[in-house]
Design a protein around this motif. Structure first.
Motif, PDB file in Angstrom:
ATOM      1  N   GLN A  47      42.084  41.252  54.348  1.00  0.00           N
ATOM      2  CA  GLN A  47      43.162  40.534  53.668  1.00  0.00           C
ATOM      3  C   GLN A  47      44.378  41.435  53.431  1.00  0.00           C
ATOM      4  N   TRP A  49      44.406  44.478  51.990  1.00  0.00           N
ATOM      5  CA  TRP A  49      44.376  45.238  50.741  1.00  0.00           C
ATOM      6  C   TRP A  49      43.617  46.544  50.943  1.00  0.00           C
ATOM      7  N   ASN A  57      47.582  43.997  41.836  1.00  0.00           N
ATOM      8  CA  ASN A  57      48.381  42.970  41.158  1.00  0.00           C
ATOM      9  C   ASN A  57      48.168  43.121  39.647  1.00  0.00           C
ATOM     10  N   ARG A  59      49.528  41.757  36.970  1.00  0.00           N
ATOM     11  CA  ARG A  59      49.367  40.552  36.144  1.00  0.00           C
ATOM     12  C   ARG A  59      47.939  40.021  36.265  1.00  0.00           C
ATOM     13  N   ARG A  60      47.449  39.970  37.501  1.00  0.00           N
ATOM     14  CA  ARG A  60      46.094  39.479  37.739  1.00  0.00           C
ATOM     15  C   ARG A  60      45.055  40.400  37.100  1.00  0.00           C
ATOM     16  N   TYR A  63      44.818  40.161  33.193  1.00  0.00           N
ATOM     17  CA  TYR A  63      44.064  38.974  32.790  1.00  0.00           C
ATOM     18  C   TYR A  63      42.560  39.196  32.957  1.00  0.00           C
ATOM     19  N   ARG A  66      40.888  41.222  30.114  1.00  0.00           N
ATOM     20  CA  ARG A  66      40.721  40.442  28.879  1.00  0.00           C
ATOM     21  C   ARG A  66      39.647  39.353  29.075  1.00  0.00           C
ATOM     22  N   ARG A  70      36.043  38.530  26.992  1.00  0.00           N
ATOM     23  CA  ARG A  70      35.633  37.223  26.453  1.00  0.00           C
ATOM     24  C   ARG A  70      34.320  36.751  27.049  1.00  0.00           C
ATOM     25  N   LEU A  71      34.180  36.908  28.382  1.00  0.00           N
ATOM     26  CA  LEU A  71      32.972  36.397  29.043  1.00  0.00           C
ATOM     27  C   LEU A  71      31.721  37.170  28.626  1.00  0.00           C
ATOM     28  N   PHE A 168      35.710  35.962  50.699  1.00  0.00           N
ATOM     29  CA  PHE A 168      36.961  36.708  50.466  1.00  0.00           C
ATOM     30  C   PHE A 168      36.940  37.461  49.148  1.00  0.00           C
TER      31      PHE A 168
END
Lengths: 195, 195
Positions: A47, A49, A57, A59-60, A63, A66, A70-71, A168
């Motif tokens: 892909q 990378w 990334n 921003r990704r 997230y 965090r 939580r999970l 992927f």
């Protein structure tokens, strides 16, 4: 009823959450579970990378970290953000590929994941693996057996198969010809196996 | 109890599945819902993309189209793969931003999504929007009112706020300072609002 293949990578955070739950979910659903370790590196390279997209990334990635807090809280799983991400994982993956059908494999997989994401340990080091295997009641020679040349091909074959399946990312469940990606898709995959 | 902001983009396939369910889920959970349309284009640009990542990454895109067939079947939603993806969506987003607090907004949002992903219609065309608004009992002048200069700023402000919130895709739920991304996270977001 179709078996459910659980395709996972030991460096993958969401695979951790899924791997800790999949054996119990399959048992509750009466679905046969097949453990399928593979390497994400070659699939990320396909892909374009050269690293985890969570590092590439920002921003990704923010997230995800965090979300993992939580999970793991939601499911009562140990969590310590790893000091190195993604970690090298080919050795535990070779062990898992070599002994995927052994009755202790689920126990081993979960111990490797907790070592990585709950204890920040270097799970690619043979001494760490020997310790984890001992906790599963396996002799220290298990590591060497898995890393022998004739067994290394098993992990490579899994990764090639993952590429052919269109994978992927991780984790994934494969049921018949259907691919289910992500920690959130475990329930749908089990339902599909029961159809 | 905290309100739940539902951040969506009319071009987003997973936003479709979530948007069709969110109002009922919030009602069942007793959670106040706030509709927050925004544009993904500027947010994709921030991540270095000039198109949907489902178009840029063929492996990821192939999976999404199959996943959408399964999800729409699971939830009993209309589905026809759009002949154009992603579609222009700024006009329906402007209408939704301008009238986000009206009692008919949920009905309008769902009709726009079904037009895009169930009927393959060009939802950015004012005539299509006027038809959908008429089905919600709104006059044709509603489109012009939403596209007036002083109202256009509402959608731009939403997109800027989405950027500030760390949003990187769609759909999302925002509850207090917590971001929940993805169609699968609706349940967790509602639980968070009820804490």
């Amino acid at each position: 009823m179709k078996p459910l293949e659980f395709w996972f990578e030991f460096a993958s955070t969401y695979s951790y959450v899924a791997a800790m739950r999949i054996e119990e979910l399959c048992r509750e659903g009466g679905v046969e579970l097949v453990w399928k370790p593979f390497m994400l590196g070659p699939i990320f390279a396909l892909q374009g990378w050269n690293d985890s997209h969570f590092n590439l990334n920002e921003r990704r990635g923010s997230y995800m970290w965090r979300d993992l807090e939580r999970l793991t809280d939601k499911f009562g799983l140990p969590w310590r953000k790893p000091s190195r991400f993604p970690r090298p994982t080919s050795n535990p993956a070779r062990v898992a590929a070599a002994f995927a059908r052994e009755p202790w494999i689920g126990d081993f997989v979960r111990r490797v994941y907790v070592a990585n994401f709950g204890e920040d340990r270097e799970i690619d080091e043979p001494e760490v693996l020997a310790t984890l295997l001992a906790e599963c009641g396996r002799p220290a020679t298990t590591v060497q057996a898995a890393l022998a040349d004739e067994r290394r091909a098993l992990l490579r074959a899994n990764t090639e198969r993952a590429i052919a399946l269109g994978i992927f990312g991780a984790p994934n469940c494969v049921v018949g010809s259907e691919l289910f990606w992500g920690e959130e898709a475990l329930g749908d995959a089990i339902e599909w196996a029961r159809r």
